[in-house]
Design a protein around this motif. Structure first.
Motif, PDB file in Angstrom:
ATOM      1  N   MET A  99      48.477  33.329 -35.831  1.00 23.86           N
ATOM      2  CA  MET A  99      47.695  34.478 -35.385  1.00 23.86           C
ATOM      3  C   MET A  99      46.825  34.946 -36.544  1.00 23.86           C
ATOM      4  N   GLY A 100      45.666  35.463 -36.217  1.00 25.11           N
ATOM      5  CA  GLY A 100      44.730  35.936 -37.232  1.00 25.11           C
ATOM      6  C   GLY A 100      45.067  37.340 -37.676  1.00 25.11           C
ATOM      7  N   ASP A 101      44.024  38.117 -37.933  1.00 23.92           N
ATOM      8  CA  ASP A 101      44.193  39.494 -38.374  1.00 23.92           C
ATOM      9  C   ASP A 101      44.758  40.365 -37.253  1.00 23.92           C
ATOM     10  N   SER A 102      45.234  41.533 -37.638  1.00 21.09           N
ATOM     11  CA  SER A 102      45.752  42.491 -36.663  1.00 21.09           C
ATOM     12  C   SER A 102      45.146  43.861 -36.914  1.00 21.09           C
ATOM     13  N   ILE A 103      44.968  44.591 -35.841  1.00 22.10           N
ATOM     14  CA  ILE A 103      44.557  45.988 -35.889  1.00 22.10           C
ATOM     15  C   ILE A 103      45.689  46.782 -35.250  1.00 22.10           C
ATOM     16  N   VAL A 104      46.121  47.843 -35.893  1.00 22.43           N
ATOM     17  CA  VAL A 104      47.234  48.655 -35.407  1.00 22.43           C
ATOM     18  C   VAL A 104      46.688  49.925 -34.766  1.00 22.43           C
ATOM     19  N   LEU A 105      47.213  50.236 -33.579  1.00 21.52           N
ATOM     20  CA  LEU A 105      46.810  51.440 -32.856  1.00 21.52           C
ATOM     21  C   LEU A 105      48.074  52.145 -32.380  1.00 21.52           C
ATOM     22  N   ASP A 106      48.297  53.369 -32.830  1.00 20.33           N
ATOM     23  CA  ASP A 106      49.470  54.154 -32.445  1.00 20.33           C
ATOM     24  C   ASP A 106      49.009  55.258 -31.507  1.00 20.33           C
ATOM     25  N   VAL A 107      49.432  55.174 -30.247  1.00 17.53           N
ATOM     26  CA  VAL A 107      49.033  56.182 -29.258  1.00 17.53           C
ATOM     27  C   VAL A 107      50.240  56.973 -28.743  1.00 17.53           C
ATOM     28  N   ARG A 108      51.326  56.942 -29.490  1.00 22.26           N
ATOM     29  CA  ARG A 108      52.518  57.708 -29.089  1.00 22.26           C
ATOM     30  C   ARG A 108      52.198  59.192 -29.023  1.00 22.26           C
ATOM     31  N   GLY A 109      52.725  59.825 -27.993  1.00 22.45           N
ATOM     32  CA  GLY A 109      52.611  61.267 -27.878  1.00 22.45           C
ATOM     33  C   GLY A 109      51.301  61.779 -27.312  1.00 22.45           C
ATOM     34  N   LEU A 110      50.326  60.904 -27.102  1.00 23.84           N
ATOM     35  CA  LEU A 110      49.072  61.362 -26.497  1.00 23.84           C
ATOM     36  C   LEU A 110      49.269  61.548 -24.995  1.00 23.84           C
ATOM     37  N   PRO A 111      48.664  62.602 -24.420  1.00 23.02           N
ATOM     38  CA  PRO A 111      48.802  62.815 -22.983  1.00 23.02           C
ATOM     39  C   PRO A 111      47.938  61.822 -22.199  1.00 23.02           C
ATOM     40  N   PRO A 112      48.379  61.451 -20.996  1.00 23.18           N
ATOM     41  CA  PRO A 112      47.556  60.576 -20.152  1.00 23.18           C
ATOM     42  C   PRO A 112      46.233  61.268 -19.835  1.00 23.18           C
ATOM     43  N   PRO A 113      45.169  60.554 -19.740  1.00 25.63           N
ATOM     44  CA  PRO A 113      44.990  59.106 -19.854  1.00 25.63           C
ATOM     45  C   PRO A 113      44.557  58.647 -21.249  1.00 25.63           C
ATOM     46  N   GLU A 114      44.764  59.479 -22.279  1.00 23.54           N
ATOM     47  CA  GLU A 114      44.263  59.153 -23.618  1.00 23.54           C
ATOM     48  C   GLU A 114      44.775  57.819 -24.175  1.00 23.54           C
ATOM     49  N   PRO A 115      46.066  57.473 -24.010  1.00 23.73           N
ATOM     50  CA  PRO A 115      46.491  56.164 -24.520  1.00 23.73           C
ATOM     51  C   PRO A 115      45.700  55.014 -23.897  1.00 23.73           C
ATOM     52  N   PHE A 116      45.530  55.046 -22.587  1.00 18.10           N
ATOM     53  CA  PHE A 116      44.784  54.004 -21.876  1.00 18.10           C
ATOM     54  C   PHE A 116      43.348  53.937 -22.380  1.00 18.10           C
ATOM     55  N   ILE A 117      42.704  55.082 -22.486  1.00 14.90           N
ATOM     56  CA  ILE A 117      41.304  55.139 -22.935  1.00 14.90           C
ATOM     57  C   ILE A 117      41.171  54.605 -24.364  1.00 14.90           C
ATOM     58  N   ASN A 118      42.055  55.033 -25.254  1.00 13.02           N
ATOM     59  CA  ASN A 118      41.989  54.582 -26.653  1.00 13.02           C
ATOM     60  C   ASN A 118      42.202  53.074 -26.768  1.00 13.02           C
ATOM     61  N   ILE A 119      43.141  52.548 -25.999  1.00 13.22           N
ATOM     62  CA  ILE A 119      43.400  51.107 -26.029  1.00 13.22           C
ATOM     63  C   ILE A 119      42.194  50.342 -25.516  1.00 13.22           C
ATOM     64  N   MET A 120      41.635  50.750 -24.393  1.00 12.38           N
ATOM     65  CA  MET A 120      40.490  50.037 -23.815  1.00 12.38           C
ATOM     66  C   MET A 120      39.269  50.121 -24.734  1.00 12.38           C
ATOM     67  N   GLN A 121      39.070  51.245 -25.400  1.00  7.59           N
ATOM     68  CA  GLN A 121      37.954  51.368 -26.350  1.00  7.59           C
ATOM     69  C   GLN A 121      38.149  50.425 -27.538  1.00  7.59           C
ATOM     70  N   ALA A 122      39.375  50.332 -28.033  1.00  5.87           N
ATOM     71  CA  ALA A 122      39.648  49.434 -29.159  1.00  5.87           C
ATOM     72  C   ALA A 122      39.424  47.978 -28.758  1.00  5.87           C
ATOM     73  N   LEU A 123      39.738  47.632 -27.526  1.00  8.97           N
ATOM     74  CA  LEU A 123      39.572  46.255 -27.069  1.00  8.97           C
ATOM     75  C   LEU A 123      38.101  45.863 -26.920  1.00  8.97           C
ATOM     76  N   GLN A 124      37.223  46.833 -26.707  1.00 14.56           N
ATOM     77  CA  GLN A 124      35.797  46.536 -26.551  1.00 14.56           C
ATOM     78  C   GLN A 124      35.199  45.914 -27.798  1.00 14.56           C
ATOM     79  N   THR A 125      35.754  46.221 -28.955  1.00  9.12           N
ATOM     80  CA  THR A 125      35.209  45.696 -30.210  1.00  9.12           C
ATOM     81  C   THR A 125      36.193  44.762 -30.919  1.00  9.12           C
ATOM     82  N   LEU A 126      37.257  44.358 -30.236  1.00 14.60           N
ATOM     83  CA  LEU A 126      38.265  43.490 -30.845  1.00 14.60           C
ATOM     84  C   LEU A 126      37.710  42.079 -31.005  1.00 14.60           C
ATOM     85  N   PRO A 127      37.592  41.590 -32.230  1.00 10.36           N
ATOM     86  CA  PRO A 127      37.091  40.228 -32.436  1.00 10.36           C
ATOM     87  C   PRO A 127      38.094  39.194 -31.918  1.00 10.36           C
TER      88      PRO A 127
END
Length: 74
Positions: free
Chosen positions: A1-29
């Motif tokens: 596996m190559g590089d990794s990016i860490v994203l911690d969305v614990r404790g965020l109210p819905p739908p923030e975890p989903f939104i943050n994950i999908m935004q991070a995936l838009q620029t994931l190489p």
């Protein structure tokens, strides 16, 4: 596996975890893994990942948050 990016969305109210994950995936190489830590299993996310062409692996241990490793499908 190559590089990794860490994203911690614990404790965020819905739908923030989903939104943050999908935004991070838009620029994931390609070849980079998004490692997500979340406080509960995000079942709606799995359908969105499948439709967007990602694979994932979810792991959890007793009293631990969920860890999800997300990669582009080859």
């Amino acid at each position: 596996m190559g590089d990794s990016i860490v994203l911690d969305v614990r404790g965020l109210p819905p739908p923030e975890p989903f939104i943050n994950i999908m935004q991070a995936l838009q620029t994931l190489p390609r070849g980079t893994c998004l490692l997500v830590t979340i406080h509960r299993e995000p079942f709606p996310l799995y359908d969105a990942l499948r439709e967007a062409g990602f694979t994932w692996q979810t792991s959890v241990q007793a009293d631990e948050p969920f860890q999800i490793a997300i990669l582009h499908t080859v």
